[in-house]
Scaffold this active site. Sequence first.
Site, PDB file in Angstrom:
ATOM      1  N   ARG A   4      21.264  13.746  -0.803  1.00  0.00           N
ATOM      2  CA  ARG A   4      21.556  12.712  -1.793  1.00  0.00           C
ATOM      3  C   ARG A   4      21.894  13.325  -3.151  1.00  0.00           C
ATOM      4  NH1 ARG A   4      21.205   9.999   2.144  1.00  0.00           N
ATOM      5  NH2 ARG A   4      19.880   8.186   2.576  1.00  0.00           N
ATOM      6  N   ARG A  20       1.148 -13.640   3.258  1.00  0.00           N
ATOM      7  CA  ARG A  20       2.581 -13.934   3.152  1.00  0.00           C
ATOM      8  C   ARG A  20       3.361 -13.656   4.430  1.00  0.00           C
ATOM      9  NH1 ARG A  20       4.737 -11.885  -2.532  1.00  0.00           N
ATOM     10  NH2 ARG A  20       6.554 -13.004  -1.770  1.00  0.00           N
ATOM     11  N   PRO A  48       0.840  -1.206   0.000  1.00  0.00           N
ATOM     12  CA  PRO A  48       0.000   0.000   0.000  1.00  0.00           C
ATOM     13  C   PRO A  48       0.872   1.252   0.000  1.00  0.00           C
ATOM     14  CG  PRO A  48       0.060  -0.952   2.196  1.00  0.00           C
ATOM     15  CD  PRO A  48       0.802  -1.900   1.291  1.00  0.00           C
ATOM     16  N   GLU A  49       0.373   2.306  -0.597  1.00  0.00           N
ATOM     17  CA  GLU A  49       1.079   3.586  -0.552  1.00  0.00           C
ATOM     18  C   GLU A  49       0.407   4.487   0.483  1.00  0.00           C
ATOM     19  OE1 GLU A  49       3.052   5.397  -3.499  1.00  0.00           O
ATOM     20  OE2 GLU A  49       2.970   3.804  -4.995  1.00  0.00           O
ATOM     21  N   LYS A  76       3.980   4.733   5.826  1.00  0.00           N
ATOM     22  CA  LYS A  76       3.042   3.673   5.463  1.00  0.00           C
ATOM     23  C   LYS A  76       2.743   2.745   6.635  1.00  0.00           C
ATOM     24  CE  LYS A  76       5.335   3.655   1.024  1.00  0.00           C
ATOM     25  NZ  LYS A  76       6.030   2.783   0.067  1.00  0.00           N
ATOM     26  N   ARG A 117      13.215   0.352 -10.370  1.00  0.00           N
ATOM     27  CA  ARG A 117      11.765   0.269 -10.445  1.00  0.00           C
ATOM     28  C   ARG A 117      11.278   0.620 -11.841  1.00  0.00           C
ATOM     29  NH1 ARG A 117       9.530   0.835  -5.268  1.00  0.00           N
ATOM     30  NH2 ARG A 117       7.641   0.062  -6.265  1.00  0.00           N
TER      31      ARG A 117
END
Length: 289
Positions: free
Chosen positions: A167, A124, A2-3, A58, A277
């Site tokens: 970054r 899972r 889920p986001e 999240k 991604r």
Amino acid sequence: MPELPEVETIRRGLEELIVGRELQAAEDDNPHTFPNDKQQVQNFLLGSRIINVERRGKALLINLSSNYSLLIHLRMTGQLVYIGLQRFGAGHPTKSLINALPDKSTRVILTFKDSSKLFFNDQRKFGYMKLLATNLVEEDSFIKKLGPDALSKELTAGIFIKRLKKRKGSSIKATILDQTILAGIGNIYADEGLWASGIHPSTPVGHLTDDKVVKLHVEIVRILKLSIKLGGSTDRNYIDAGGREGSYLEFAKVFRREGQQCLVCDNEIVKIRVAGRGTHVCTRCQTIE
Ligand SMILES: [Zn+2]
């Protein structure tokens, strides 16, 4: 996975239904999902009332009147289902959201004094529901690493710029996906936010002007809020507070639109790989600086 908007939708739905309820029993079938000491459960979970439900990136926090909290991470296949006078199910979209429970995916059952129940289902078993003292939440190894929430009021444009610039050599997409820099952005919102601000996902952070970074911040917040308003986004169908499927992807401007025309310039949207991604991009609107 889920986001942020889905988790926020779950938070709101749960908060409406469980605040004030008193916990009476807790059963689990898996020490990874419910890694809690029996004595602590007895002393601090059972008999306590739900104060509120918070979200950190999240993850969810259910705060209890005992000054303990349940930290919940749904991970890949977690879902929460409340069954009382009303039924509310949200999270990984399986039939367990609507079928009789418990079923074979049920890991934890919390029973309230009024006999209503909260089920934590997780096929899972990557998710968890951890009991810890509320004043130790910030020290939790997962929470401690999280950057400020993408929607928190404390995350001003200035702080957003400052955090991203940690970054400088990384791609902007990898940076905004890094939960230690910023909590809550996943693949859908990274692609949508970068498209809306005209930034190519591979652009090194150090090459972006402050104006561009501010634009990205504005667009990310706008898109997240829009998605929450629409009932949580839907990377394949997350189901919202009322059991409705979220509808954001119908409105996605670039995510999963490879092969279709860019809504701004008619150029073809392509799918590339950035930060490991699948990444959707219009190479005319989004240039590498
Ligand atoms: Zn375009």
